[in-house]
Motif scaffolding. Structure first.
Motif, PDB file in Angstrom:
ATOM      1  N   HIS A 177      44.626   9.821 -80.712  1.00 45.43           N
ATOM      2  CA  HIS A 177      45.231  10.275 -81.972  1.00 45.43           C
ATOM      3  C   HIS A 177      44.684   9.443 -83.120  1.00 45.43           C
ATOM      4  N   LYS A 178      44.129  10.106 -84.092  1.00 47.33           N
ATOM      5  CA  LYS A 178      43.638   9.427 -85.286  1.00 47.33           C
ATOM      6  C   LYS A 178      44.702   9.487 -86.367  1.00 47.33           C
ATOM      7  N   ALA A 179      44.939   8.363 -87.001  1.00 56.67           N
ATOM      8  CA  ALA A 179      45.995   8.254 -88.010  1.00 56.67           C
ATOM      9  C   ALA A 179      45.901   9.373 -89.041  1.00 56.67           C
ATOM     10  N   LEU A 180      47.046   9.975 -89.357  1.00 56.29           N
ATOM     11  CA  LEU A 180      47.109  11.030 -90.364  1.00 56.29           C
ATOM     12  C   LEU A 180      47.310  10.405 -91.738  1.00 56.29           C
ATOM     13  N   ARG A 181      46.340  10.579 -92.600  1.00 60.29           N
ATOM     14  CA  ARG A 181      46.399   9.987 -93.938  1.00 60.29           C
ATOM     15  C   ARG A 181      46.553  11.036 -95.035  1.00 60.29           C
ATOM     16  N   GLU A 182      46.394  12.310 -94.712  1.00 58.20           N
ATOM     17  CA  GLU A 182      46.572  13.373 -95.698  1.00 58.20           C
ATOM     18  C   GLU A 182      46.914  14.672 -94.994  1.00 58.20           C
ATOM     19  N   PRO A 183      47.595  15.606 -95.634  1.00 58.61           N
ATOM     20  CA  PRO A 183      48.064  15.535 -97.024  1.00 58.61           C
ATOM     21  C   PRO A 183      49.175  14.511 -97.233  1.00 58.61           C
ATOM     22  N   PHE A 184      49.826  14.077 -96.150  1.00 60.48           N
ATOM     23  CA  PHE A 184      50.834  13.023 -96.259  1.00 60.48           C
ATOM     24  C   PHE A 184      50.272  11.775 -95.604  1.00 60.48           C
ATOM     25  N   ASP A 185      50.395  10.635 -96.283  1.00 54.12           N
ATOM     26  CA  ASP A 185      49.841   9.385 -95.767  1.00 54.12           C
ATOM     27  C   ASP A 185      50.877   8.686 -94.892  1.00 54.12           C
ATOM     28  N   TYR A 186      50.821   8.956 -93.589  1.00 44.88           N
ATOM     29  CA  TYR A 186      51.781   8.363 -92.665  1.00 44.88           C
ATOM     30  C   TYR A 186      51.569   6.859 -92.503  1.00 44.88           C
ATOM     31  N   TYR A 187      50.355   6.401 -92.700  1.00 45.97           N
ATOM     32  CA  TYR A 187      50.089   4.960 -92.604  1.00 45.97           C
ATOM     33  C   TYR A 187      50.801   4.210 -93.734  1.00 45.97           C
ATOM     34  N   LEU A 188      50.604   4.674 -94.958  1.00 44.20           N
ATOM     35  CA  LEU A 188      51.242   4.033 -96.100  1.00 44.20           C
ATOM     36  C   LEU A 188      52.759   4.137 -96.008  1.00 44.20           C
ATOM     37  N   PHE A 189      53.234   5.257 -95.522  1.00 44.66           N
ATOM     38  CA  PHE A 189      54.664   5.456 -95.312  1.00 44.66           C
ATOM     39  C   PHE A 189      55.233   4.368 -94.393  1.00 44.66           C
TER      40      PHE A 189
END
Length: 462
Positions: A177-189
């Protein structure tokens, strides 16, 4: 935040005949890290309110971060990305407005009850969401931040929205699984969610220069493996927060070996979605449903092959906890120490890296953060373990890479002794670093706890 309970040590075999032939008897993930929201208990520790923690000089200071997380318009934009007007946002069918439109604690909690009564939220998940809100609120207020209320409301608004969205449309994790950064940035969240729990005044990084060394090796195409202890659901966010002033790319590109519970719990999945993961089924739960055993084994084979492919491509940094689960305090003394490493897990990961065809380096990494989100005293099979959340200092430290051939050369019988000796060398280094962090944070020695092999710093104050 991690939702997974501890998993036993893993055993997987690598064919030495060819780097392209990988076989698996993957009993479990060497450990799970996973970023995930807690199904917390009501037993939150309420502490004395402390002054607001210092800022991160390179990025968001606490005041600026508070402004951002309380800005509802900014939050909506982060969730919907391209939507430019309230009408456009309302027309997006995949996003519920129940929680994002809440402007107070009362409305947020009422939203949970409304969706539960409408049959859209299972009662156990609704209860977990409500308990999580109260626990998170208590922990953030414990920090003494004057804008704690705004931070709690904004962070929990987004967290509950993401959790509810996954109940409506469950996300399916792939073996890699590659981190989802868009359209919602789950990492920053995930970073913004854990940040208010960290007392940066009482937090430390050990041997910061080695993180720069790792960055250079990654730029050269080398692979890095971090053999680490594992303490809480928040481990990945803690690592990232303590490095974001100096080495943010390390945390953002890191891949974590993750246990299977990240795949099924809607309260943890939004946090996990922001991390790069190799997802596996643990030996502990392999036989829970007999008819699924073969499916799980095949899934683990695919996961191992994905890791082999990643390493063959080079420039990968992999985090793995060969203890097989989260650290827990000794029952007799209640003192926390890194759980012992499993030699087969260490050796299997080492061989996987060696057979990648790309130069690899194995570093021992220590993390101390159990106070902000300690695991249950005992390993629990069922999802929904009780959790405590607290505001506290944390630490992470890395030591120079340890070369297997050098350890093996010093053994009288390398064939039998090298694996154990190498594992012990890694574990001893992690323990030494952990004790320094412990003296700095719990012993209140601060930077004075440094020793010749572990130099502490607070790079966010530089």
């Amino acid at each position: 935040m991690l939702i997974l309970s501890a998993t036993p040590s893993s055993t997987f075999s690598i064919s030495t005949a060819s780097a392209h032939r990988v076989s698996l008897s993957f009993a479990s993930s060497c450990s799970s890290y996973i970023a995930a929201s807690s199904l917390c208990s009501l037993s939150v520790r309420f502490g004395v309110r402390r002054p607001v923690f210092p800022c991160l000089s390179h990025c968001l200071n606490v005041r600026a971060m508070a402004e951002i997380v309380r800005d509802k318009e900014s939050t909506d934009k982060n969730v919907t990305h391209a939507a430019s007007s309230p009408e456009e946002r309302r027309n997006e069918p995949s996003l519920s407005r129940t929680f994002l439109h809440a402007s107070s604690e009362e409305e947020l909690l009422a939203g949970i009850r409304k969706e539960r009564e409408a049959g859209k939220l299972p009662p156990n998940i609704a209860l977990g969401m409500e308990v999580l809100y109260h626990n998170y609120k208590a922990a953030v207020f414990e920090s003494g931040n004057p804008r704690a209320g705004e931070i709690v409301l904004s962070n929990m608004t987004v967290a509950l929205d993401r959790m509810f969205s996954d109940v409506e449309e469950p996300f399916d994790f792939q073996p890699y699984h590659k981190a989802l950064r868009e359209p919602f940035d789950y990492y920053l969240f995930g970073q913004n969610y854990i940040r208010p729990l960290v007392d940066f005044r009482n937090s430390y990084v050990g041997n910061i220069s080695l993180f720069y060394e790792m960055e250079e090796k990654l730029r050269q195409g080398h692979n890095i493996v971090l053999m680490s202890n594992h303490q809480t659901e928040a481990d990945p966010a803690v690592i990232a927060l303590l490095l974001e002033a100096t080495n943010p790319s390390i945390a953002e590109r890191m891949t974590y070996v993750a246990g299977d519970r990240v795949l099924i719990d809607p309260l943890c999945k939004p946090f996990s979605m922001g991390r790069n993961l190799i997802c596996v089924y643990s030996k502990k739960h392999m036989n829970d449903v007999p008819k699924l055993v073969e499916m799980k084994r095949k899934a683990n084979t695919r996961s191992l092959k994905e890791m082999a492919l990643l390493l063959r491509g080079g420039s990968q940094i992999i985090w793995i906890a060969p203890s097989g689960g989260r650290d827990r305090p000794y029952p007799q003394t209640q003192e926390w120490y890194p759980a012992p490493f499993d030699a087969s897990s260490v050796d299997n990961m080492r061989r996987l890296a060696e057979h990648s065809g790309t130069p690899g380096h194995i570093y021992p990494l220590a993390i101390l953060c159990h106070d902000i989100m300690p695991p249950p005293r005992h390993v629990e099979k069922e999802i929904g373990e009780e959790r405590v959340i607290s505001f506290h200092g944390v630490g992470v430290s890395v030591a120079p890479g340890i070369n297997f051939s050098e350890i093996s050369a010093a053994c009288e019988n390398p064939e039998e002794q090298a694996k154990e000796a190498y594992t012990q060398a890694l574990y001893n280094s992690v323990t030494e670093q952990y004790n320094v962090l412990k003296s700095a944070i719990h012993g209140k020695q601060g930077l004075q706890a440094s020793i010749p092999d572990v130099s502490l710093s607070q790079p966010w104050n530089s």
